[in-house]
Design an enzyme around this catalytic site. Structure first.
Site, PDB file in Angstrom:
ATOM      1  N   GLN A 128     -38.113 -54.868 -34.893  1.00 21.93           N
ATOM      2  CA  GLN A 128     -37.679 -54.107 -33.724  1.00 21.93           C
ATOM      3  C   GLN A 128     -38.857 -53.552 -32.929  1.00 21.93           C
ATOM      4  O   GLN A 128     -38.721 -52.574 -32.187  1.00 21.93           O
ATOM      5  CB  GLN A 128     -36.736 -52.973 -34.147  1.00 21.93           C
ATOM      6  CG  GLN A 128     -35.435 -53.480 -34.764  1.00 21.93           C
ATOM      7  CD  GLN A 128     -34.433 -52.371 -35.007  1.00 21.93           C
ATOM      8  OE1 GLN A 128     -33.873 -51.793 -34.089  1.00 21.93           O
ATOM      9  NE2 GLN A 128     -34.217 -52.061 -36.285  1.00 21.93           N
ATOM     10  N   ASP A 149     -40.547 -41.574 -38.117  1.00 19.30           N
ATOM     11  CA  ASP A 149     -39.493 -42.546 -37.859  1.00 19.30           C
ATOM     12  C   ASP A 149     -39.974 -43.554 -36.813  1.00 19.30           C
ATOM     13  O   ASP A 149     -40.924 -43.279 -36.063  1.00 19.30           O
ATOM     14  CB  ASP A 149     -38.253 -41.803 -37.351  1.00 19.30           C
ATOM     15  CG  ASP A 149     -37.009 -42.675 -37.327  1.00 19.30           C
ATOM     16  OD1 ASP A 149     -37.044 -43.786 -37.898  1.00 19.30           O
ATOM     17  OD2 ASP A 149     -36.005 -42.248 -36.743  1.00 19.30           O
ATOM     18  N   GLU A 150     -39.322 -44.707 -36.730  1.00 20.25           N
ATOM     19  CA  GLU A 150     -39.643 -45.748 -35.740  1.00 20.25           C
ATOM     20  C   GLU A 150     -41.136 -46.064 -35.729  1.00 20.25           C
ATOM     21  O   GLU A 150     -41.765 -46.168 -34.673  1.00 20.25           O
ATOM     22  CB  GLU A 150     -39.186 -45.303 -34.334  1.00 20.25           C
ATOM     23  CG  GLU A 150     -37.718 -44.937 -34.225  1.00 20.25           C
ATOM     24  CD  GLU A 150     -36.789 -46.143 -34.229  1.00 20.25           C
ATOM     25  OE1 GLU A 150     -37.278 -47.273 -34.428  1.00 20.25           O
ATOM     26  OE2 GLU A 150     -35.580 -45.956 -34.063  1.00 20.25           O
ATOM     27  N   LYS A 172     -31.367 -45.325 -41.886  1.00 23.11           N
ATOM     28  CA  LYS A 172     -32.668 -44.674 -42.046  1.00 23.11           C
ATOM     29  C   LYS A 172     -32.625 -43.195 -41.634  1.00 23.11           C
ATOM     30  O   LYS A 172     -33.322 -42.375 -42.232  1.00 23.11           O
ATOM     31  CB  LYS A 172     -33.749 -45.411 -41.258  1.00 23.11           C
ATOM     32  CG  LYS A 172     -33.557 -45.465 -39.768  1.00 23.11           C
ATOM     33  CD  LYS A 172     -34.629 -46.310 -39.108  1.00 23.11           C
ATOM     34  CE  LYS A 172     -34.428 -46.405 -37.612  1.00 23.11           C
ATOM     35  NZ  LYS A 172     -34.517 -45.142 -36.922  1.00 23.11           N
ATOM     36  N   THR A 173     -31.790 -42.864 -40.634  1.00 17.67           N
ATOM     37  CA  THR A 173     -31.680 -41.456 -40.232  1.00 17.67           C
ATOM     38  C   THR A 173     -31.097 -40.631 -41.367  1.00 17.67           C
ATOM     39  O   THR A 173     -31.531 -39.501 -41.633  1.00 17.67           O
ATOM     40  CB  THR A 173     -30.812 -41.317 -38.970  1.00 17.67           C
ATOM     41  OG1 THR A 173     -31.356 -42.144 -37.937  1.00 17.67           O
ATOM     42  CG2 THR A 173     -30.775 -39.883 -38.494  1.00 17.67           C
ATOM     43  N   ARG A 183     -27.225 -54.095 -31.753  1.00 14.92           N
ATOM     44  CA  ARG A 183     -26.575 -52.882 -31.215  1.00 14.92           C
ATOM     45  C   ARG A 183     -25.063 -52.967 -31.424  1.00 14.92           C
ATOM     46  O   ARG A 183     -24.366 -51.954 -31.373  1.00 14.92           O
ATOM     47  CB  ARG A 183     -26.844 -52.708 -29.712  1.00 14.92           C
ATOM     48  CG  ARG A 183     -28.281 -52.563 -29.239  1.00 14.92           C
ATOM     49  CD  ARG A 183     -29.057 -51.550 -29.993  1.00 14.92           C
ATOM     50  NE  ARG A 183     -29.761 -52.172 -31.104  1.00 14.92           N
ATOM     51  CZ  ARG A 183     -30.236 -51.520 -32.157  1.00 14.92           C
ATOM     52  NH1 ARG A 183     -30.073 -50.222 -32.271  1.00 14.92           N
ATOM     53  NH2 ARG A 183     -30.889 -52.154 -33.116  1.00 14.92           N
TER      54      ARG A 183
END
Length: 717
Positions: free
Chosen positions: A258, A227-228, A33-34, A601
């Site tokens: 998340q 974002d997020e 996504k980044t 992670r």
């Protein structure tokens, strides 16, 4: 354009090239996504022709913002990267431009925890409070809770009340909480300081009061990217609604699986129901995972599939097959830690660096046994959360030297006026504080006015004033890195550290100078001293990293947004993970999301472990339900729990599930809501205790309030 779109999969390409309207991207863990966000920014600038200054890209940490800024600079070649920042940093930009609308100077202070503690120290000394009344940590929490939940209009006191009136409100306060709260508001107003919670409140208030300023920012921000988005809270959501109100171009990226911050205000519904809140929403699913092996993803997908309140999806692996996910059952916590240490030594013997190994856990108290074993086995480690870089004494001192040049504020003055020693001890400081209180001025001004007073004879007060005045005269035209080096040298601060033999502290100052230089390079013309000081005040623990060859130990919350080759997820026991405090269905789903975040992670290998034993209350310790949630066959056990223990655990979990309630926040009445009780009659909700699951109600016919369980029948009036 081909360079910008090169290497993108179909979903990423669609996200990058969809420019107009309301767009929701559901981006799974490790789905790039980044990359999509930075490429979309570059696409808007290079291909569409949008000016960078007309784009707002919101990230959730300063570290993420810096990384995004560097990526975009590499893609566009333009030093202007628009507004790439956290919500709070963006609000600093708004307030530095428009704080005049609330009679605040552009040179307001952005306060961090050490500043707040310094204010609390002043309040405690003035009012005779001690840490027995309330610790600083609890006081900070209390202030935040009152600002967000109990007194959301507190900022009106800061804006509308004259300083003397607010001071009297503080002096008239009787109970500890009121003394601290109003004393803190007074200290904030006195130095024109704003903390983390004030920034969005003040910005929204300006937009609410001044249509012209609001429209200016709405027109300026032609494209907004967030974002997020699963972590957004109510105030951030309101700010977002205002900002996109003119152009209607809003692009949000998030993963409902998340969402792990509901305890601090994040609301999963903002992402899940985004298509209901805005017109003609386009939803793009980014599911291809570029981080983890297929085995890790299979385990994570199997776990999160047990949640009901989610958008159904599975992460799709793109990496080749890796090692099996190992799960270890130990007889004791010490044996669990020993197994982890053995695996680490095996990996290290296979040329895996210790820095590539990370231990994740649900809560800090779980590290004791692991630390003892790692120390015994001589495995180097670091706990990734304690006092981080920008919280270290020498760094705070150095930043205070910079800050006093711009603001001449009391907090910086108290920190560095006598560091190094200038014979300005407690007696002289008390004298200055009395002068400042009497004349309504700062401590720096008090010293300037009283410098010829006999009390300062034999001190280096004059040299200190001369130092500050000399640097303050031209700081705005000097590079911050040059300014920092010069003042640390001429103040004698670095010489003091050399004399004390503080090489580690000197190394930290060298690292600070390097970070200032990197900041100047990335921000270009924005790199004013005021902007930099606001920037570092908003740094969090997760913004600091270490490259030393040590195993990292951290909570799962701290690990959010990070990735590691080898992840050991320990203490997977009922009452630990999930936490024993979990008492609602929604809370249990959040715990499962937290476990999902922990597992995703891992890049190369994932190791799960738990141990038998007894909890603090003497009850038996069972394996976590999350291990049972994972489909049989996806985990490879190095040692399995006995069948009888599994049977007891599953019975315990089934009983626990029956006692889970619906989310209290969804069933609770608001404060000031009039309600009717079947026995006590009419009353008013005065408070809500989410921990105990009760409304505090003042009934009309009863003298004192009652705590009424959420399970009791209350009707809205």
């Amino acid at each position: 354009m081909e360079d910008i779109l090169q290497g993108l999969n179909d979903a990423q390409r669609e996200a990058v090239t969809s420019t107009e309207g309301f767009i929701r991207v559901i981006a799974g863990a490790g789905s790039g996504k980044t990359r999509a966000l930075s490429r979309r920014f570059a696409y808007l600038v290079n291909e569409v022709g949008i000016l960078p200054g007309n784009i707002l890209c919101v990230t959730f940490t300063n570290k993420s913002a810096n990384e995004m800024r560097q990526r975009i600079h590499a893609l566009t070649g333009d030093n202007d990267t628009g507004f790439i920042s956290t919500f709070h940093s963006f609000c600093v930009s708004v307030l530095q431009e428009d704080s005049y609308a609330v009679q605040y100077p552009k040179s307001f202070l952005v306060l961090d925890n050490s500043d707040i503690d310094a204010m609390l120290a002043i309040i405690y000394e003035e009012r005779g409070l001690t840490l027995r009344n309330m610790t600083f940590s609890n006081a900070r929490d209390m202030i935040e809770i009152r600002k967000i939940f109990k007194e959301p209009d507190y900022y009106l006191d800061m804006l509308a009340m004259p300083l003397n009136t607010l001071y009297q409100k503080y002096l008239n306060a009787k109970n500890t909480s009121d003394i601290i709260f109003y004393g803190y508001l007074y200290q904030e107003k006195k130095c024109f300081g704003l903390d983390y919670n004030d920034l969005i409140k003040f910005t929204l208030y300006i937009f609410q009061q001044d249509e012209e300023i609001k429209l200016k920012w709405q027109k300026r921000l032609e494209y907004i990217m967030i974002d997020e988005f699963q972590d957004i809270d109510e105030l951030q959501y309101k700010l977002m609604e205002v900002l996109c109100g003119y152009h209607g171009n809003l692009f949000v990226v998030g993963d409902p699986d998340q969402t792990i911050y509901t305890w601090r205000g994040a609301n999963i519904r903002y992402l899940l129901e985004f298509n209901n809140a805005f017109p003609n929403v386009k939803t793009i699913m980014m599911m291809e995972n570029y981080r983890s092996t297929p085995q890790i993803l299979s385990v994570a997908n199997s776990l999160i599939d047990k949640n009901k309140n989610r958008i159904k999806k599975d992460l799709i692996p793109t990496l080749p097959k890796g090692s099996e996910v190992l799960c270890h059952h130990a007889a004791t916590s010490e044996q669990e830690a020993e197994w982890i240490a053995v695996k680490m030594k095996e990996l290290h013997g296979q040329n895996v660096s210790y820095r590539d190994m990370t231990v994740l856990y649900r809560a800090h108290h779980l590290t004791r046994t692991i630390e003892e074993v790692l120390l015994r086995e001589k495995i180097p480690y670091t706990i990734y959360s304690g006092v981080q870089f920008f919280g270290r004494k020498e760094i705070k001192d150095a930043l205070s030297y910079l800050r006093i040049l711009a603001y001449k504020d009391d907090l910086s003055f108290l920190r560095i006026a006598n560091s190094p020693k200038r014979n300005l001890g407690k007696r002289r400081m008390q004298f200055l504080q009395e002068i400042a209180a009497t004349r309504g001025c700062s401590l720096y001004e008090a010293l300037s006015q009283e410098i010829d007073n006999e009390i300062f004879k034999g001190t280096k007060a004059t040299q200190f004033l001369s130092l500050v005045e000399a640097f303050a005269a031209d700081y705005s035209v000097r590079p911050i890195s040059e300014l920092l080096s010069a003042i640390l040298n001429e103040s004698g601060y670095e010489e003091m550290l050399r004399t004390e033999g503080g090489q580690e502290r000197l190394d930290n100052l060298a690292e600070l100078k390097q970070s200032v230089y990197e900041y100047e390079t990335s921000c270009g013309e924005e790199s004013t001293l005021e902007h930099y000081l606001a920037h570092v005040a908003l740094f969090t623990n997760s913004d600091a990293e270490t490259d030393s060859d040590k195993v990292k130990l951290m909570t799962v919350h701290t690990a959010k947004g990070l990735e590691f080759p080898h992840v050991f997820l320990c203490a997977m026991n009922e009452g630990i993970f999930p936490s024993k405090k979990t008492n609602t269905i929604q809370g249990m789903e959040e715990e499962r999301r937290l476990a999902f975040v922990a597992m995703t992670r891992a890049k190369t290998a994932l190791y799960l472990s738990e141990a038998e034993g007894r909890n603090f209350d003497g009850s038996p310790r069972f394996p976590s339900r999350f291990l049972f949630d994972i489909d049989e066959g996806l985990l490879t056990y190095t040692q399995k729990p006995e069948d009888e223990l599994v049977k007891e655990a599953q019975s315990f979990i089934a009983i626990s599930d029956r006692h889970l309630k619906q989310d209290t926040e969804q069933t609770a009445f608001a404060v000031q809501q009039r309600v009717k009780h079947p026995i006590f009659g009419l009353g008013t909700v005065t408070d809500v205790d989410f921990v105990k699951g009760a409304h505090i109600v003042q009934f009309d016919e009863i003298d004192t309030p009652r705590a009424i369980s959420f399970r009791a029948k209350l009707d809205k009036c």
